[in-house]
Design a protein around this motif. Structure first.
Motif, PDB file in Angstrom:
ATOM      1  N   LYS A  10       6.922  24.873  21.333  1.00  0.00           N
ATOM      2  CA  LYS A  10       8.149  25.635  20.972  1.00  0.00           C
ATOM      3  C   LYS A  10       9.031  25.161  19.406  1.00  0.00           C
TER       4      LYS A  10
ATOM      5  N   PHE B 215       5.122  27.911  28.543  1.00  0.00           N
ATOM      6  CA  PHE B 215       4.766  27.691  27.338  1.00  0.00           C
ATOM      7  C   PHE B 215       5.087  28.781  26.660  1.00  0.00           C
TER       8      PHE B 215
ATOM      9  N   PRO C  92       5.812  20.825  25.171  1.00  0.00           N
ATOM     10  CA  PRO C  92       6.507  21.703  25.381  1.00  0.00           C
ATOM     11  C   PRO C  92       7.829  21.782  23.738  1.00  0.00           C
ATOM     12  N   ASP C  93       8.246  20.620  23.407  1.00  0.00           N
ATOM     13  CA  ASP C  93       8.065  20.374  22.055  1.00  0.00           C
ATOM     14  C   ASP C  93       7.442  21.008  20.560  1.00  0.00           C
TER      15      ASP C  93
ATOM     16  N   SER D  42       8.680  29.380  16.917  1.00  0.00           N
ATOM     17  CA  SER D  42      10.001  29.164  16.249  1.00  0.00           C
ATOM     18  C   SER D  42       9.643  30.109  14.968  1.00  0.00           C
TER      19      SER D  42
END
Length: 308
Positions: free
Chosen positions: A84, A129, A80-81, A88
């Motif tokens: 992200k 996601f 997930p990180d 981003s």
């Protein structure tokens, strides 16, 4: 301006080599975000009952992403990180999941047999996601039948029902794939779910002509495709994946300049990471992205809306 799309097949992205990949995962995310517009997570395999695997790793089951708890099995818990970070503020705008590969038509028959569960599992990827589409890498070893076409159309309509778009990844069987387009358009109230075709121009697709495929789309009748040449996105293998480097990539895409082709894709990320790790940090995804844009001299085009 840069070409669009500039896509890459992320081979086992953020999972291959877990927990010690050749290039750190955070570095992979940052490098992809420097020129790549579309990351295609490859390859999702569908098992009996509708479970989704990322290559050989259980990824989604029962509508939930399955993360590793022992540092060895299951999906990377940092996924997930990493996604992200990938999504981003950089060049990456779309994350697509690709189903299939050579010799894996069973992924699609398993999908057809467990459509509701696959919908739930794809929905989990959207929620977790921000996945925006599904790529169909359907590669038959024994021909393409009308039954196969009906299956691909049905599954494409399922993708559209989730509010996602589809891409097709053909290397042969032009009539089959354009037939899928016309059937999807007809059965989806004259709205096309398929955004573009990732045309394989390597391995079994070596020698494919994007303009020939564009002309086939134009000749197919009612497909809902407004710009057939931009619809065809040719792809080539990189160094480390039996392909070539940025200089030859640019020369190759120069041959498409002025044809109406506006983007390209790279096969695949694992090849880039392997040569980068052994080649003093070069070439990077940005080098390949710049090569595609420089070769085409194309202007970025906005994506058309999907009316699923």
């Amino acid at each position: 301006m840069s070409a669009y799309p500039i896509a890459i097949y992320g081979s086992g992205l953020f999972q291959d080599g877990y927990p010690t990949p050749p290039v750190p995962y955070t570095q992979q995310a940052a490098q992809l975000n420097d020129g790549i517009t579309t990351v295609i997570l490859w390859s999702i395999h569908i098992h009996s009952g509708g479970d989704l695997y990322l290559n050989d790793t259980l990824f989604v089951s029962g509508g939930e992403v399955k993360y590793a708890t022992d540092g060895k099995t299951g999906a990377n818990p940092d996924f997930p990180d990493l996604v992200k970070a990938l999504m981003s503020g950089g060049s990456v705008k779309d994350l697509i999941v690709s189903v299939g590969a050579w010799s894996t038509t069973s992924d699609f028959t398993a999908w057809l047999a467990a459509r509701d569960q696959v919908k739930a599992n794809l929905g989990a990827l959207v929620s977790a996601f921000g996945v925006t589409g599904v790529d169909f890498d359907y590669e038959s070893e024994d021909g393409y039948t009308s039954q196969d076409q009906s299956m691909i159309v049905t599954l494409t309509l399922d993708v559209g029902s989730l509010g996602l778009y589809a891409t097709y990844c053909p290397y042969t069987a032009t009539d089959f794939w354009t037939g899928c387009l016309t059937d999807v358009y007809a059965q989806n109230n004259q709205a096309q779910i398929v955004k573009w075709m990732n045309l394989q121009c390597y391995a079994g697709g070596t020698g494919n002509s994007p303009t020939d495929w564009a002309q086939a789309v134009q000749a197919a009748g009612e497909t809902g495709v407004s710009d057939a040449y931009a619809f065809i996105v040719p792809g080539f293998a990189v160094l480390g994946a039996d392909g070539f480097g940025p200089e030859e990539m640019q020369q190759t895409f120069q041959t498409f300049a002025g044809t109406g082709v506006t983007g390209g894709f790279l096969w695949n990320s694992s090849g880039i990471w392997s040569t980068e790790a052994s080649g003093d940090g070069q070439p990077t995804p940005a080098d390949y992205a710049q090569a595609i844009s420089a070769g085409l001299g194309a202007t970025a085009k906005p994506r058309e809306s999907v009316e699923a």
